[in-house]
Design an enzyme around this catalytic site. Structure first.
Site, PDB file in Angstrom:
ATOM      1  N   SER A  17       0.673  -1.056   0.103  1.00 21.21           N
ATOM      2  CA  SER A  17       0.059  -0.134   0.238  1.00 21.21           C
ATOM      3  C   SER A  17       0.943   1.384  -0.178  1.00 21.21           C
ATOM      4  CB  SER A  17      -1.112  -0.060   1.075  1.00 21.21           C
ATOM      5  OG  SER A  17      -0.445  -0.513   2.353  1.00 21.21           O
TER       6      SER A  17
ATOM      7  N   HIS B  22      -3.590  -3.811  -5.378  1.00 29.01           N
ATOM      8  CA  HIS B  22      -3.802  -3.433  -4.063  1.00 29.01           C
ATOM      9  C   HIS B  22      -5.304  -3.551  -3.526  1.00 29.01           C
ATOM     10  CE1 HIS B  22      -3.982   0.138  -1.018  1.00 29.01           C
ATOM     11  NE2 HIS B  22      -3.663  -1.096  -0.382  1.00 29.01           N
TER      12      HIS B  22
ATOM     13  N   GLU C  83      -6.826  -1.790  -6.690  1.00 27.20           N
ATOM     14  CA  GLU C  83      -6.188  -0.681  -7.431  1.00 27.20           C
ATOM     15  C   GLU C  83      -5.168  -1.427  -8.170  1.00 27.20           C
ATOM     16  OE1 GLU C  83      -6.377   3.121  -4.540  1.00 27.20           O
ATOM     17  OE2 GLU C  83      -5.012   1.849  -4.357  1.00 27.20           O
TER      18      GLU C  83
ATOM     19  N   ASN D 156      -5.488   5.899  -0.842  1.00 21.95           N
ATOM     20  CA  ASN D 156      -4.768   6.262   0.484  1.00 21.95           C
ATOM     21  C   ASN D 156      -4.160   7.764   0.111  1.00 21.95           C
ATOM     22  OD1 ASN D 156      -5.039   4.211   2.035  1.00 21.95           O
ATOM     23  ND2 ASN D 156      -3.368   3.086   1.388  1.00 21.95           N
TER      24      ASN D 156
HETATM   25  P1  NAI Z   1       0.440  -9.440   8.369  1.00 17.96           P
HETATM   26  O1  NAI Z   1       1.513  -8.754   9.088  1.00 17.96           O
HETATM   27  O2  NAI Z   1      -0.992  -9.579   8.810  1.00 17.96           O
HETATM   28  O3  NAI Z   1       0.749 -10.543   7.337  1.00 17.96           O
HETATM   29  C1  NAI Z   1       2.246 -10.878   6.660  1.00 17.96           C
HETATM   30  C2  NAI Z   1       2.707 -12.244   6.627  1.00 17.96           C
HETATM   31  O4  NAI Z   1       3.592 -12.294   5.874  1.00 17.96           O
HETATM   32  C3  NAI Z   1       2.650 -12.882   7.831  1.00 17.96           C
HETATM   33  O5  NAI Z   1       1.961 -14.149   8.012  1.00 17.96           O
HETATM   34  C4  NAI Z   1       4.187 -13.270   7.929  1.00 17.96           C
HETATM   35  O6  NAI Z   1       4.579 -14.576   8.501  1.00 17.96           O
HETATM   36  C5  NAI Z   1       4.307 -13.502   6.314  1.00 17.96           C
HETATM   37  N1  NAI Z   1       5.702 -13.310   5.843  1.00 17.96           N
HETATM   38  C6  NAI Z   1       6.748 -12.261   6.114  1.00 17.96           C
HETATM   39  N2  NAI Z   1       7.930 -12.197   5.509  1.00 17.96           N
HETATM   40  C7  NAI Z   1       7.418 -13.315   4.662  1.00 17.96           C
HETATM   41  C8  NAI Z   1       8.235 -13.658   3.527  1.00 17.96           C
HETATM   42  N3  NAI Z   1       9.618 -13.332   3.369  1.00 17.96           N
HETATM   43  N4  NAI Z   1       7.815 -14.919   2.548  1.00 17.96           N
HETATM   44  C9  NAI Z   1       6.537 -15.311   3.222  1.00 17.96           C
HETATM   45  N5  NAI Z   1       6.033 -14.820   3.932  1.00 17.96           N
HETATM   46  C10 NAI Z   1       6.493 -13.858   4.684  1.00 17.96           C
HETATM   47  O7  NAI Z   1       0.268  -8.228   7.308  1.00 17.96           O
HETATM   48  P2  NAI Z   1      -1.076  -7.819   6.484  1.00 17.96           P
HETATM   49  O8  NAI Z   1      -1.816  -6.640   7.214  1.00 17.96           O
HETATM   50  O9  NAI Z   1      -1.675  -8.863   5.769  1.00 17.96           O
HETATM   51  O10 NAI Z   1      -0.291  -7.175   5.036  1.00 17.96           O
HETATM   52  C11 NAI Z   1       0.385  -7.357   4.012  1.00 17.96           C
HETATM   53  C12 NAI Z   1       0.690  -6.627   2.776  1.00 17.96           C
HETATM   54  O11 NAI Z   1      -0.430  -6.076   2.505  1.00 17.96           O
HETATM   55  C13 NAI Z   1       1.484  -5.541   3.326  1.00 17.96           C
HETATM   56  O12 NAI Z   1       2.221  -5.276   2.195  1.00 17.96           O
HETATM   57  C14 NAI Z   1       0.587  -4.500   3.609  1.00 17.96           C
HETATM   58  O13 NAI Z   1       1.038  -3.155   3.577  1.00 17.96           O
HETATM   59  C15 NAI Z   1      -0.313  -4.680   2.646  1.00 17.96           C
HETATM   60  N6  NAI Z   1      -1.906  -4.238   2.750  1.00 17.96           N
HETATM   61  C16 NAI Z   1      -2.284  -4.115   4.033  1.00 17.96           C
HETATM   62  C17 NAI Z   1      -3.592  -3.944   4.277  1.00 17.96           C
HETATM   63  C18 NAI Z   1      -4.524  -3.697   5.559  1.00 17.96           C
HETATM   64  O14 NAI Z   1      -5.280  -3.012   6.096  1.00 17.96           O
HETATM   65  N7  NAI Z   1      -3.543  -4.711   6.729  1.00 17.96           N
HETATM   66  C19 NAI Z   1      -4.403  -3.071   3.389  1.00 17.96           C
HETATM   67  C20 NAI Z   1      -3.848  -3.217   2.168  1.00 17.96           C
HETATM   68  C21 NAI Z   1      -2.509  -3.599   1.966  1.00 17.96           C
END
Ligand code: NAI
Length: 379
Positions: free
Chosen positions: A116, A137, A149, A187
């Site tokens: 994001s 996104h 997006e 955003n």
């Molecule tokens: P989260 O922290 O809940 O999940 C991330 C997951 O990725 C974790 O389960 C972790 O173990 C895993 N992970 C980390 N490094 C890794 C790797 N090298 N290989 C494989 N798995 C790995 O994060 P969330 O909230 O799901 O966000 C994920 C992405 O989505 C980020 O880029 C965030 O900016 C984006 N995003 C988040 C939103 C939100 O509201 N939470 C909305 C839109 C986009």
């Protein structure tokens, strides 16, 4: 051909569910086995709830679950023709995942990032096939929010972008095309909803409950800015604002709020910490006595800034007017698209309001966008 999802936190597991519900076979990889366990349990629970609510049958639930396979190695994604990463928001981690993937997948596999805040150009740079790197996104929760997006980088291939647009639209999503610029559409355009609310609150012009109430009752928004900041998390919301502000070379329009910074520093994060502007579980009365003139004043100040921001996104060719309006309605539930709403409300009124604020504060933050000015003058 399967869809690969990397990272099964809240976003990754939601995206996997969306694709599988639409009939795709999905392979999910995460480096953390606990995260995989949690994602499996949560998917099962979410789908069971859909069965209880009679949205899907037990049969359909089982079919969806069969279409999602959790794998223990990135190599197992070799047969995917689309991989979406939703891992931590760290550029080095995302670049390294794409670097590993390009050794595993076929040359025709599209590599997408759910980032994001990072530029897609920075993820495409240095890859063997930068033309297949795109931003995709989703919004949280991905199965419920219709918007996606789609962000090509300067190096993306137009035919690949078009194919992905069609494929994700077939998942039942509203796909909007956004330029690779900070905050993409939502955003960026949404920043004044929080920023101007915080500024009025800091100046003592209105209480946070009054501001929330004005935006709900006068503006028709489902939630007020302070309720929403508490839901998103004051730490996350502050970080997004700071990133957008920094990436726009400190444009005062996006300047973060010290009030929000202190809330985050104090651990008053909102719902997730039990206390933000409100206490959780919510037992505060959300309604405050509010006269109509004050509600209008509060609403207009935030609304004028939102319309200005939507016009700026249009002026800077971030997206089409239609996509900007769709994005705000389907990504963050705005009651109307801001460009259409600005016209309906009266652009000369919006312009006059911005000019008044610009004069009053002498702050570039309030400068009216040239396209908004031109359109208002032509009316
Ligand atoms: P989260 O922290 O809940 O999940 C991330 C997951 O990725 C974790 O389960 C972790 O173990 C895993 N992970 C980390 N490094 C890794 C790797 N090298 N290989 C494989 N798995 C790995 O994060 P969330 O909230 O799901 O966000 C994920 C992405 O989505 C980020 O880029 C965030 O900016 C984006 N995003 C988040 C939103 C939100 O509201 N939470 C909305 C839109 C986009």
């Amino acid at each position: 051909m399967s869809v690969g999802v990397i990272g099964c936190g809240s976003m990754g597991s939601g995206i996997a569910q969306v694709a599988a519900q639409a009939g795709e076979t999905v392979l999910v990889f995460d480096t953390n086995s606990e995260a995989i366990k949690r994602a499996k349990a949560s998917l099962e629970a979410i789908l069971s709830r859909l069965v209880e609510k009679e949205r899907i049958t037990e049969d359909k639930k089982n079919q969806i679950l069969l279409r999602i396979e959790f794998v223990d190695s990135l190599k197992k994604l070799s047969h995917c023709n689309l991989v979406i990463e939703a891992i931590v928001e760290k550029i080095e981690a995302k670049q390294s995942v794409f670097e590993m993937l390009e050794k595993i997948v076929d040359v025709n596999c599209v590599l997408a990032s759910n980032t994001s805040s990072l530029s897609i150009a920075s993820l495409a740079k240095g890859r063997l096939h930068p033309e297949r790197i795109i931003g995709l996104h989703f919004f949280n929760p991905a199965p419920l929010m219709p918007l996606v997006e789609l962000i090509p980088s300067l190096l993306s291939n137009a035919a690949i972008v078009e194919n992905i647009r069609t494929r994700v639209a077939a998942w039942g999503k509203t796909v909007v095309l956004a330029k690779d610029t900070p905050g993409f559409i939502v955003n960026r355009v949404a920043r004044p909803f929080y920023g101007e609310a915080l500024k009025m609150y800091e100046e003592g012009l209105a209480g946070f409950q009054e501001i929330d109430q004005a935006m709900r009752e006068y503006g028709g928004f489902k939630m007020g800015p302070f309720q929403l900041m508490d839901l998103i998390g004051n730490d996350i919301n502050y970080a997004v604002t700071t990133t957008v502000w920094t990436q726009f070379y400190y444009d005062p329009r996006f300047k973060p709020s010290l009030t929000q910074c202190r809330m985050a520093e104090a651990g008053l994060l909102g719902r997730k910490s039990g206390q933000g502007y409100y206490s959780y579980p919510l037992n505060d009365d959300l309604t405050a006595p509010l006269d109509k003139a004050k509600a209008k004043f509060i609403f207009e100040r935030i609304f004028f800034m939102l319309v200005n921001e939507a016009y700026d996104a249009l002026f800077m060719q971030v997206a089409s007017a239609e996509d900007i309006d769709l994005a705000m309605q389907q990504g963050v539930n705005y009651p109307k698209g801001l460009i259409a709403w600005g016209k309906e409300y009266g652009l000369p009124t919006v312009l006059a309001g911005l000019e008044f604020l610009f004069e009053e504060y002498g702050d570039d933050r309030y400068r009216p966008n040239p396209l908004l000015r031109k359109t208002a003058k032509a009316i």
